[in-house]
Design a protein around this motif. Structure first.
Motif, mmCIF file in Angstrom:
data_model
loop_
_atom_site.group_PDB
_atom_site.id
_atom_site.type_symbol
_atom_site.label_atom_id
_atom_site.label_comp_id
_atom_site.label_asym_id
_atom_site.label_seq_id
_atom_site.Cartn_x
_atom_site.Cartn_y
_atom_site.Cartn_z
ATOM 1 N N LEU A 281 7.905 2.043 8.425
ATOM 2 C CA LEU A 281 6.586 2.339 7.864
ATOM 3 C C LEU A 281 6.321 1.468 6.637
ATOM 4 C CD1 LEU A 281 4.005 4.106 7.820
ATOM 5 C CD2 LEU A 281 5.270 5.696 6.344
ATOM 6 N N SER A 282 7.334 1.312 5.796
ATOM 7 C CA SER A 282 7.174 0.462 4.615
ATOM 8 C C SER A 282 6.874 -0.980 5.001
ATOM 9 C CB SER A 282 8.436 0.522 3.743
ATOM 10 O OG SER A 282 8.606 1.816 3.185
ATOM 11 N N ARG A 283 7.555 -1.476 6.044
ATOM 12 C CA ARG A 283 7.283 -2.845 6.505
ATOM 13 C C ARG A 283 5.870 -2.958 7.076
ATOM 14 N NH1 ARG A 283 12.620 -2.398 8.439
ATOM 15 N NH2 ARG A 283 11.896 -2.098 10.598
ATOM 16 N N LEU A 284 5.447 -1.924 7.774
ATOM 17 C CA LEU A 284 4.093 -1.920 8.318
ATOM 18 C C LEU A 284 3.067 -2.068 7.195
ATOM 19 C CD1 LEU A 284 2.344 -0.723 11.052
ATOM 20 C CD2 LEU A 284 1.962 1.033 9.351
ATOM 21 N N PHE A 285 3.222 -1.275 6.142
ATOM 22 C CA PHE A 285 2.281 -1.354 5.020
ATOM 23 C C PHE A 285 2.347 -2.725 4.341
ATOM 24 C CE2 PHE A 285 2.425 3.528 4.414
ATOM 25 C CZ PHE A 285 1.225 3.689 5.092
ATOM 26 N N ALA A 286 3.572 -3.226 4.120
ATOM 27 C CA ALA A 286 3.726 -4.481 3.374
ATOM 28 C C ALA A 286 3.309 -5.700 4.187
ATOM 29 C CB ALA A 286 5.180 -4.625 2.923
ATOM 30 N N ASP A 287 3.676 -5.738 5.469
ATOM 31 C CA ASP A 287 3.491 -6.947 6.266
ATOM 32 C C ASP A 287 2.196 -6.962 7.082
ATOM 33 O OD1 ASP A 287 5.963 -7.598 5.287
ATOM 34 O OD2 ASP A 287 7.048 -7.064 7.126
ATOM 35 N N GLU A 288 1.683 -5.775 7.434
ATOM 36 C CA GLU A 288 0.541 -5.729 8.335
ATOM 37 C C GLU A 288 -0.733 -5.189 7.689
ATOM 38 O OE1 GLU A 288 1.348 -4.261 12.267
ATOM 39 O OE2 GLU A 288 3.506 -4.699 12.116
ATOM 40 N N VAL A 289 -0.587 -4.307 6.709
ATOM 41 C CA VAL A 289 -1.758 -3.681 6.099
ATOM 42 C C VAL A 289 -2.172 -4.391 4.819
ATOM 43 C CG1 VAL A 289 -2.647 -1.563 5.052
ATOM 44 C CG2 VAL A 289 -1.285 -1.439 7.146
ATOM 45 N N LEU A 290 -1.243 -4.577 3.908
ATOM 46 C CA LEU A 290 -1.573 -5.178 2.618
ATOM 47 C C LEU A 290 -2.263 -6.535 2.740
ATOM 48 C CD1 LEU A 290 -1.523 -5.059 -0.445
ATOM 49 C CD2 LEU A 290 0.849 -5.903 -0.383
ATOM 50 N N PRO A 291 -1.814 -7.434 3.645
ATOM 51 C CA PRO A 291 -2.485 -8.746 3.737
ATOM 52 C C PRO A 291 -3.981 -8.658 4.032
ATOM 53 C CG PRO A 291 -0.373 -8.830 4.862
ATOM 54 C CD PRO A 291 -0.619 -7.391 4.523
ATOM 55 N N ALA A 292 -4.408 -7.644 4.755
ATOM 56 C CA ALA A 292 -5.838 -7.498 5.052
ATOM 57 C C ALA A 292 -6.628 -7.176 3.786
ATOM 58 C CB ALA A 292 -6.049 -6.415 6.106
ATOM 59 N N PHE A 293 -6.062 -6.328 2.933
ATOM 60 C CA PHE A 293 -6.743 -6.009 1.671
ATOM 61 C C PHE A 293 -6.778 -7.224 0.748
ATOM 62 C CE2 PHE A 293 -5.959 -1.784 3.283
ATOM 63 C CZ PHE A 293 -7.040 -1.054 2.826
ATOM 64 N N VAL A 294 -5.716 -8.022 0.792
ATOM 65 C CA VAL A 294 -5.708 -9.267 0.015
ATOM 66 C C VAL A 294 -6.812 -10.190 0.514
ATOM 67 C CG1 VAL A 294 -4.383 -11.332 -0.559
ATOM 68 C CG2 VAL A 294 -3.256 -9.087 -0.566
ATOM 69 N N ALA A 295 -6.892 -10.354 1.826
ATOM 70 C CA ALA A 295 -7.900 -11.247 2.407
ATOM 71 C C ALA A 295 -9.316 -10.777 2.105
ATOM 72 C CB ALA A 295 -7.693 -11.347 3.925
ATOM 73 N N ALA A 296 -9.495 -9.471 2.016
ATOM 74 C CA ALA A 296 -10.828 -8.907 1.752
ATOM 75 C C ALA A 296 -11.174 -8.891 0.272
ATOM 76 C CB ALA A 296 -10.916 -7.496 2.319
ATOM 77 N N GLY A 297 -10.235 -9.303 -0.572
ATOM 78 C CA GLY A 297 -10.480 -9.261 -2.008
ATOM 79 C C GLY A 297 -10.412 -7.868 -2.582
ATOM 80 N N GLU A 298 -9.688 -6.973 -1.910
ATOM 81 C CA GLU A 298 -9.589 -5.576 -2.348
ATOM 82 C C GLU A 298 -8.141 -5.173 -2.619
ATOM 83 O OE1 GLU A 298 -11.589 -2.948 0.357
ATOM 84 O OE2 GLU A 298 -13.485 -4.055 0.279
ATOM 85 N N ALA A 299 -7.329 -6.127 -3.045
ATOM 86 C CA ALA A 299 -5.900 -5.859 -3.204
ATOM 87 C C ALA A 299 -5.569 -5.118 -4.494
ATOM 88 C CB ALA A 299 -5.114 -7.165 -3.165
ATOM 89 N N ASP A 300 -6.452 -5.152 -5.480
ATOM 90 C CA ASP A 300 -6.141 -4.558 -6.779
ATOM 91 C C ASP A 300 -5.838 -3.071 -6.626
ATOM 92 O OD1 ASP A 300 -5.842 -4.511 -9.569
ATOM 93 O OD2 ASP A 300 -7.888 -3.783 -9.824
ATOM 94 N N GLY A 301 -4.631 -2.673 -7.000
ATOM 95 C CA GLY A 301 -4.224 -1.277 -6.946
ATOM 96 C C GLY A 301 -3.725 -0.802 -5.604
ATOM 97 N N VAL A 302 -3.793 -1.645 -4.577
ATOM 98 C CA VAL A 302 -3.419 -1.195 -3.236
ATOM 99 C C VAL A 302 -1.916 -0.961 -3.118
ATOM 100 C CG1 VAL A 302 -3.293 -1.894 -0.807
ATOM 101 C CG2 VAL A 302 -5.420 -2.156 -2.076
ATOM 102 N N ALA A 303 -1.102 -1.816 -3.732
ATOM 103 C CA ALA A 303 0.354 -1.619 -3.670
ATOM 104 C C ALA A 303 0.733 -0.274 -4.278
ATOM 105 C CB ALA A 303 1.070 -2.762 -4.380
ATOM 106 N N ASP A 304 0.110 0.070 -5.397
ATOM 107 C CA ASP A 304 0.369 1.378 -6.018
ATOM 108 C C ASP A 304 -0.088 2.505 -5.106
ATOM 109 O OD1 ASP A 304 1.442 0.185 -8.271
ATOM 110 O OD2 ASP A 304 -0.434 0.278 -9.413
ATOM 111 N N TYR A 305 -1.239 2.328 -4.467
ATOM 112 C CA TYR A 305 -1.746 3.365 -3.566
ATOM 113 C C TYR A 305 -0.791 3.571 -2.391
ATOM 114 C CZ TYR A 305 -4.985 6.018 -0.644
ATOM 115 O OH TYR A 305 -5.560 7.005 0.126
ATOM 116 N N ILE A 306 -0.203 2.482 -1.892
ATOM 117 C CA ILE A 306 0.769 2.601 -0.801
ATOM 118 C C ILE A 306 1.981 3.414 -1.239
ATOM 119 C CG2 ILE A 306 2.438 1.267 0.562
ATOM 120 C CD1 ILE A 306 0.256 -0.896 0.841
ATOM 121 N N GLU A 307 2.473 3.159 -2.451
ATOM 122 C CA GLU A 307 3.625 3.913 -2.946
ATOM 123 C C GLU A 307 3.284 5.395 -3.104
ATOM 124 O OE1 GLU A 307 6.738 2.754 -3.120
ATOM 125 O OE2 GLU A 307 5.758 1.024 -2.186
#
Length: 365
Positions: A281-307
């Motif tokens: 699940l952690s790999r899914l969030f890091a490798d498959e989900v987070l990059p989409a938020f980065v690409a959309a310009g919405e990455a700020d705070g997302v890593a914390d939200y995942i934790e």
């Protein structure tokens, strides 16, 4: 009775552990809320009385890596009324006292009903139709336009409620409809807190995490200031975090669980206690989900939200059954995982997403 500036439609345990608790913590010594029971269920009469006496909320879960188990008291409610037995008093409060109208009536409360077209108030009406009737005396008395703050989990809930109320009063005179449309303040918001069970006769058990995200607009007036209340210019990024991280995570877990023949876990917390499953699940969030938020310009705070999301999943006090999440699984796959993959591609994230793709493929098998 004291004047109550907040009129609340609904006695749900969610509101008890969310908005009402926030008001109690932010305004100690004050009792700003009148709660209105809209269901007509006589079994809830005792709850109304208990709410006005004050009640406890048990906060249980994990926050910042620390196990939390504590009890808080809420004393925000001054009185409880029934829409059936106390209609005259509810109407008076709407006309004379209420500055903020809260609601949590669920999808069913918003759903139009045949009674909505009746010319006189009927307790069987939908919540929007009831509100259309109850606001009329305030308009006729020249009262200040109130602020309407639905907390139902409906996208653009304030705007949606405004449209439903205007539709319900479509046969009313133009001046009243214009007042509703242009003067009354309709607030969009998103709420989030898992409230796992009720306490009797009032109160609830809830997780530590709580959010009331409120969309900024002219004339917005917060009912209180609280650490869990955020004013945002756009609810879209917050809605996407919840849908494409929290909800997506739940649906991926269930997809994996179904592929295992429903073996290996009963609750979400069991998945988090399994080292291999949790790591995937952690790999899914890091490798498959987070990059989409980065690409959309919405990455700020997302890593914390995942934790925080993983802490919520691991809550040792919460019996969140995988079987319950599995209801309407095909629809959830499309709305959470399928829609996420489309959103990721639309924002330029073309990276491989094997675990999410596999979940969708399994739904077609």
């Amino acid at each position: 009775m004291p004047i109550t500036p907040v009129l609340q439609f609904g006695t749900s345990r969610f509101l008890q552990a969310h908005a009402d608790l926030f008001l109690s913590e932010a305004l100690p010594g004050e009792r700003p809320v009148t709660v209105v029971q809209t269901s007509g269920d006589p079994a809830r009469t005792g709850r109304l009385q208990a709410l006005a006496r004050g009640y406890e909320v048990r906060i249980e879960g994990i926050s910042n890596g620390r196990k939390i188990s504590e009890t808080r008291r809420s004393d925000a409610v001054a009185r409880g009324l029934s829409i059936d037995a106390d209609l005259a008093e509810v109407t008076r409060i709407v006309a004379e006292e209420a500055r903020v109208v809260l609601s949590n009536t669920g999808d069913a409360g918003f759903r139009p009903r045949p009674e909505d077209r009746e010319s006189r108030f009927n307790a069987a009406m939908s919540y929007p139709a009831k509100l259309g009737h109850l606001l009329r005396p305030r308009f006729e008395a020249g009262g200040a336009p109130p602020q309407i703050m639905p907390t139902e989990l409906i996208q653009n809930n304030g705007t949606t409620l405004r449209g439903l109320v205007l539709d319900a009063v479509s046969q009313s005179d133009r001046t009243y409809r214009d007042w509703l449309a242009d003067e009354v303040v309709w607030v969009n918001s998103l709420v989030d807190r898992i409230v796992s069970e009720p306490l009797e006769p009032a109160g609830a058990v809830a997780e530590p995490y709580a959010l009331w995200a409120i969309e900024a607009q002219p004339r917005l007036a917060l009912p209180c200031t609280h650490p869990c209340i955020q004013i945002v210019s756009d609810l879209g990024p917050i809605e996407r975090r919840k849908l494409f991280i929290l909800n997506l995570g739940h649906t991926w877990i269930v997809s994996d669980w179904l592929a295992r023949g429903r073996e290996g876990a009963r609750f979400v917390r069991d998945v988090m206690a399994d080292a291999d499953w949790s790591a995937r699940l952690s790999r899914l969030f890091a490798d498959e989900v987070l990059p989409a938020f980065v690409a959309a310009g919405e990455a700020d705070g997302v890593a914390d939200y995942i934790e925080v999301t993983k802490e919520r999943f691991a809550n040792p006090f919460l019996d969140h059954k995988l079987q319950d999440i599995a209801q309407n699984h095909g629809e959830k796959l499309e709305r959470r995982i399928g829609a996420f993959l489309d959103w990721a591609r639309a924002n330029g994230d073309t990276g491989a997403k094997p675990q999410l793709s596999a979940a969708l493929e399994r739904s077609d098998a």
